[in-house]
Design an enzyme around this catalytic site. Sequence first.
Site, short mmCIF file in Angstrom:
data_model
loop_
_atom_site.label_atom_id
_atom_site.label_comp_id
_atom_site.label_asym_id
_atom_site.label_seq_id
_atom_site.Cartn_x
_atom_site.Cartn_y
_atom_site.Cartn_z
N SER A 135 -4.94 2.81 3.69
CA SER A 135 -4.82 2.31 2.83
C SER A 135 -5.35 0.99 2.53
O SER A 135 -6.16 -0.27 2.32
CB SER A 135 -3.78 2.44 2.15
OG SER A 135 -4.48 1.71 0.59
N HIS A 155 7.63 -6.89 -2.26
CA HIS A 155 7.50 -6.75 -1.01
C HIS A 155 7.80 -7.31 0.53
O HIS A 155 7.89 -7.19 1.68
CB HIS A 155 5.32 -7.28 -0.33
CG HIS A 155 4.93 -6.42 -1.37
ND1 HIS A 155 4.95 -5.58 -1.74
CD2 HIS A 155 3.64 -6.92 -2.08
CE1 HIS A 155 3.87 -4.92 -2.03
NE2 HIS A 155 3.06 -5.97 -2.84
N LYS A 179 0.96 -1.17 -0.39
CA LYS A 179 -0.21 -0.58 -0.71
C LYS A 179 0.94 1.39 -0.03
O LYS A 179 0.56 2.22 0.42
CB LYS A 179 -0.92 -0.80 1.08
CG LYS A 179 -1.48 -0.45 1.16
CD LYS A 179 -2.53 -1.48 0.34
CE LYS A 179 -3.33 -1.45 -0.50
NZ LYS A 179 -3.54 -1.27 -1.78
N SER A 180 2.32 1.09 -0.47
CA SER A 180 2.76 1.80 -0.74
C SER A 180 3.46 2.56 -1.90
O SER A 180 3.88 3.81 -2.62
CB SER A 180 4.15 2.01 -0.08
OG SER A 180 3.96 1.88 1.12
P1 A3P Z 1 -5.28 4.95 -1.08
O1 A3P Z 1 -6.06 3.68 -0.58
O2 A3P Z 1 -4.95 5.87 -0.39
O3 A3P Z 1 -6.28 5.12 -2.12
P2 A3P Z 1 -0.16 -0.29 -3.56
O4 A3P Z 1 0.00 -0.14 -4.99
O5 A3P Z 1 0.83 -0.24 -3.22
O6 A3P Z 1 -1.34 -1.55 -2.95
O7 A3P Z 1 -1.09 0.90 -3.18
C1 A3P Z 1 -2.42 1.10 -3.69
C2 A3P Z 1 -2.25 3.18 -3.13
O8 A3P Z 1 -1.39 4.06 -4.12
C3 A3P Z 1 -3.44 4.11 -3.13
O9 A3P Z 1 -3.97 4.16 -2.16
C4 A3P Z 1 -3.72 4.15 -4.22
O10 A3P Z 1 -4.62 4.26 -5.26
C5 A3P Z 1 -2.47 4.41 -4.25
N1 A3P Z 1 -1.65 4.85 -5.69
C6 A3P Z 1 -1.93 3.80 -6.94
N2 A3P Z 1 -1.89 4.69 -8.30
C7 A3P Z 1 -2.07 5.73 -7.64
C8 A3P Z 1 -1.08 7.08 -8.73
N3 A3P Z 1 -1.33 7.37 -9.77
N4 A3P Z 1 -1.44 8.74 -8.40
C9 A3P Z 1 -1.65 8.53 -6.59
N5 A3P Z 1 -1.95 7.43 -5.89
C10 A3P Z 1 -1.91 6.28 -6.22
#
Ligand code: A3P
Length: 287
Positions: free
Chosen positions: A129, A99, A44-45
């Site tokens: 998230s 990860h 979720k980063s």
């Molecule tokens: P949120 O749930 O806070 O919206 P991962 O890909 O590591 O699982 O992380 C998912 C998080 O990255 C989600 O956060 C998602 O919305 C965010 N994310 C993915 N693409 C993005 C982008 N282009 N701009 C901003 N946030 C993005």
Amino acid sequence: MSSHEYIHYHGLLLPHAAHSTESLEYAQNFSVEDTDVFAVTYPKSGTIWMQEILPLVLNGGDLTPVHTIPNWDRVPWLEEKRLMEVVDKLVSPRALVTHFPFNLMPPSFCTSKAKVINVMRNPKDLMVSSYYFHQMASFLEDPGTFDEFMDKFLEGKVLFGKWTDHVKSWKHSELGDRITYITYEEMVQDLPAALRHISDFLGRNLSEEVIQKIAEHCSFKTMKANNMSNFSLVPKVYMDNDKSHFFRKGITGDWKNHFSTEQLARFTSVIRKELEGESFPLPWSLD
Ligand code: A3P
């Protein structure tokens, strides 16, 4: 997937849906090439964001792969089952995500010249998230209440263990100029600047026009609409975008809408304690 049982791997919890004993063995024996590029993230980063960015930076902005190949095949996870299926189709220079903490990287990674982009995100926001992700992904345990989920997160009883362990492992990896660090917050604040940073690190000499094109394509809005990246290809029984969209908010500071004063104090005190004595600064204030 009805089972929420996780695989226990070196103290980490990994969902059966994407991981298996074979995939973890495969990852350990994986033959890393000098030209490989790894995006390393705690879940979720900004993992899926990097699955969009890396191919574009590496190929000079050609949109074909991000329009035709699902993110999990385009830039596969080192540890997931899917890698074995697609490895032969990856074109050099290969981009992968993981990860894993540093200590679980395969031996061939350590002896290679492969590069690493470590994306870090404010732990309060990534926990929020993750909480919503657990609600929409049926292959993950029910998160319970936000308060219960916070306890699990702080104890490391969540996907890929403790956030602090992950961060420490990569900060101490001593990979020299093979690793660069970037934050989700920097990417949100100024994506073209982040892309220049990534492009320079990877030795790509992208024109400003290409940087702007990639930034446009990798905006939250465009990615949310890209069926090759928004998980709409995954059956609803596994990931239900109606419960919470994978592209949920894409902002910084959403934790303020979720943490009570007491939860903030608890969270901060645990994280501070775990990072006590560490020499590296965190890019955000914990308060
Ligand atoms: P949120 O749930 O806070 O919206 P991962 O890909 O590591 O699982 O992380 C998912 C998080 O990255 C989600 O956060 C998602 O919305 C965010 N994310 C993915 N693409 C993005 C982008 N282009 N701009 C901003 N946030 C993005």
